[in-house]
Write an enzyme that holds these catalytic residues in place. Sequence first.
Site, short mmCIF file in Angstrom:
data_model
loop_
_atom_site.label_atom_id
_atom_site.label_comp_id
_atom_site.label_asym_id
_atom_site.label_seq_id
_atom_site.Cartn_x
_atom_site.Cartn_y
_atom_site.Cartn_z
N ARG A 1 8.80 4.33 9.66
CA ARG A 1 8.76 5.35 10.70
C ARG A 1 10.02 6.19 10.61
O ARG A 1 11.11 5.68 10.34
CB ARG A 1 8.68 4.71 12.10
CG ARG A 1 7.34 4.06 12.42
CD ARG A 1 6.23 5.10 12.59
NE ARG A 1 4.95 4.53 12.98
CZ ARG A 1 4.00 4.16 12.13
NH1 ARG A 1 4.18 4.28 10.82
NH2 ARG A 1 2.85 3.67 12.57
N GLU B 1 6.12 14.06 13.28
CA GLU B 1 5.00 14.31 12.37
C GLU B 1 3.90 15.01 13.17
O GLU B 1 3.54 14.48 14.23
CB GLU B 1 4.46 13.02 11.78
CG GLU B 1 5.44 12.38 10.80
CD GLU B 1 4.93 11.06 10.22
OE1 GLU B 1 3.73 10.75 10.36
OE2 GLU B 1 5.75 10.33 9.65
N HIS C 1 3.01 11.13 5.14
CA HIS C 1 2.52 9.86 5.70
C HIS C 1 1.22 9.43 5.00
O HIS C 1 0.19 9.23 5.64
CB HIS C 1 2.31 9.98 7.21
CG HIS C 1 2.40 8.67 7.92
ND1 HIS C 1 3.18 8.46 9.02
CD2 HIS C 1 1.82 7.47 7.65
CE1 HIS C 1 3.07 7.20 9.42
NE2 HIS C 1 2.24 6.58 8.59
N1 LIG Z 1 3.51 4.92 5.96
C1 LIG Z 1 2.38 4.31 6.26
O1 LIG Z 1 1.30 4.77 5.94
C2 LIG Z 1 2.43 2.98 7.00
C3 LIG Z 1 1.30 2.13 6.98
C4 LIG Z 1 1.37 0.89 7.57
C5 LIG Z 1 2.54 0.50 8.24
N2 LIG Z 1 3.60 1.35 8.28
C6 LIG Z 1 4.84 0.97 8.99
O2 LIG Z 1 5.42 -0.13 8.30
C7 LIG Z 1 5.85 -1.10 9.25
C8 LIG Z 1 5.85 -2.47 8.60
O3 LIG Z 1 4.52 -2.86 8.29
P1 LIG Z 1 4.17 -4.37 7.88
O4 LIG Z 1 2.70 -4.41 7.74
O5 LIG Z 1 5.02 -4.82 6.77
O6 LIG Z 1 4.60 -5.11 9.23
P2 LIG Z 1 5.01 -6.63 9.45
O7 LIG Z 1 4.25 -7.50 8.52
O8 LIG Z 1 4.91 -6.86 10.92
O9 LIG Z 1 6.55 -6.67 9.00
C9 LIG Z 1 7.56 -6.12 9.76
C10 LIG Z 1 8.88 -6.67 9.26
O10 LIG Z 1 9.94 -6.01 9.96
C11 LIG Z 1 10.87 -7.00 10.40
N3 LIG Z 1 11.65 -6.57 11.54
C12 LIG Z 1 11.23 -6.38 12.82
N4 LIG Z 1 12.26 -6.02 13.61
C13 LIG Z 1 13.36 -6.01 12.81
C14 LIG Z 1 14.73 -5.76 13.03
N5 LIG Z 1 15.19 -5.44 14.25
N6 LIG Z 1 15.57 -5.85 11.98
C15 LIG Z 1 15.11 -6.18 10.74
N7 LIG Z 1 13.82 -6.44 10.45
C16 LIG Z 1 12.96 -6.35 11.48
C17 LIG Z 1 10.03 -8.22 10.70
O11 LIG Z 1 10.85 -9.37 10.75
P3 LIG Z 1 10.20 -10.85 10.91
O12 LIG Z 1 9.48 -11.11 9.60
O13 LIG Z 1 11.39 -11.72 11.09
O14 LIG Z 1 9.27 -10.79 12.08
C18 LIG Z 1 9.05 -8.17 9.53
O15 LIG Z 1 9.60 -8.80 8.42
C19 LIG Z 1 4.86 -0.94 10.41
O16 LIG Z 1 5.40 -1.38 11.64
C20 LIG Z 1 4.57 0.54 10.41
O17 LIG Z 1 5.46 1.22 11.28
C21 LIG Z 1 3.57 2.57 7.68
#
Ligand SMILES: NC(=O)c1ccc[n+]([C@@H]2O[C@H](COP(=O)([O-])OP(=O)(O)OC[C@H]3O[C@@H](n4cnc5c(N)ncnc54)[C@H](OP(=O)(O)O)[C@@H]3O)[C@@H](O)[C@H]2O)c1
Length: 305
Positions: A218, A247, A266
């Site tokens: 994000r 966006e 995006h």
């Molecule tokens: N560009 C795109 O098209 C697109 C598509 C999908 C998602 N996204 C974005 O990508 C993000 C991640 O997706 P994901 O599927 O990988 O999510 P996820 O599986 O929930 O992974 C999120 C990771 O972020 C970590 N995290 C949360 N708070 C944190 C903090 N304060 N400091 C450091 N690390 C932190 C979590 O830690 P823990 O493992 O310890 O819980 C986890 O490892 C989404 O939330 C979304 O905003 C973007």
Amino acid sequence: MRLLSQLHAGANELIRKRYPAVELIQVPLDGDVDVTVTGDGLVTTGDARNVVQVAARVPWVHILGTGLDRLPDEVFSVPILTCGRGAWGVPIAEFVLASMLVFEKQMPEIWLREPPEAWNSAQLGGLSGRTVGLIGFGGIGQAVARRALAFDMSVVALRRRNLPPLAGTQMVASLQDLLRVSDHLVLAAPLTPATFHLLDRPAFELVRPGLHIVNIARGRLIDEGALREALDDGRVARASLDAVYPEPLPPGHWMYTHPRVRLTAHISWSSHLGTEAAIGAMLANIGRQLAGRPLEGLVDPDERY
Ligand SMILES: NC(=O)c1ccc[n+]([C@@H]2O[C@H](COP(=O)([O-])OP(=O)(O)OC[C@H]3O[C@@H](n4cnc5c(N)ncnc54)[C@H](OP(=O)(O)O)[C@@H]3O)[C@@H](O)[C@H]2O)c1
């Protein structure tokens, strides 16, 4: 099970096909919904204007996507909230690897349209031996890690919880520790109160000169003003930004034309696989709910992801 759906017809068809016993009620994305419309669950993208009203009618809400930062506060109060956590790990990890490779291999600049000054002469970089730092080590972060390891990169990661690393990777306890060692820095964490402007001026003071940042998470994880300063003076050699704020980015915004920015709209989630993984995660959770088994992709309402 009576399931309310705010998904498109194709997704609903898949639910009906897999679970013929589920009574599926299509709910509009806008406007008041009759009070008699209740259910055991709601499947939605979370973008519906009336999602707060509809979510209040069910004990379980499943959001098809992962980024929950635009979800109204009230939805976090439903008894059980799940999401398609990690569903876009594969296409986004491929996009991250592509971004790192085009930076190191200087593509597309090296492709010729006229005879060059010299043949057999260049100074290209590479991934082998470089360190990729991952902010967020969930579905996307781990998918990046597995691919980066195959390219002989060192993988260092930061996550919120103190959990063991994947084989071959190293966890760090602080952002500072990550910034000091990263050649490529990938943002793969949710936007939450704790990650807002995680990369701010003090953070950019610590980065390795020549850093490549890839943001597929994000836009607001980065303080845009601080990024611009770091790009202008070369501390950051490139920012590959698939997520920005706002966006859509308004016309004339400096990010469109900065020589060190590579901007995409995006789209890092997009691939020939479509939304297959997210639909699959939703279908699997419906199956778990029917069988009374624990759900996956549970959202912690306090942490907002
Ligand atoms: N560009 C795109 O098209 C697109 C598509 C999908 C998602 N996204 C974005 O990508 C993000 C991640 O997706 P994901 O599927 O990988 O999510 P996820 O599986 O929930 O992974 C999120 C990771 O972020 C970590 N995290 C949360 N708070 C944190 C903090 N304060 N400091 C450091 N690390 C932190 C979590 O830690 P823990 O493992 O310890 O819980 C986890 O490892 C989404 O939330 C979304 O905003 C973007």
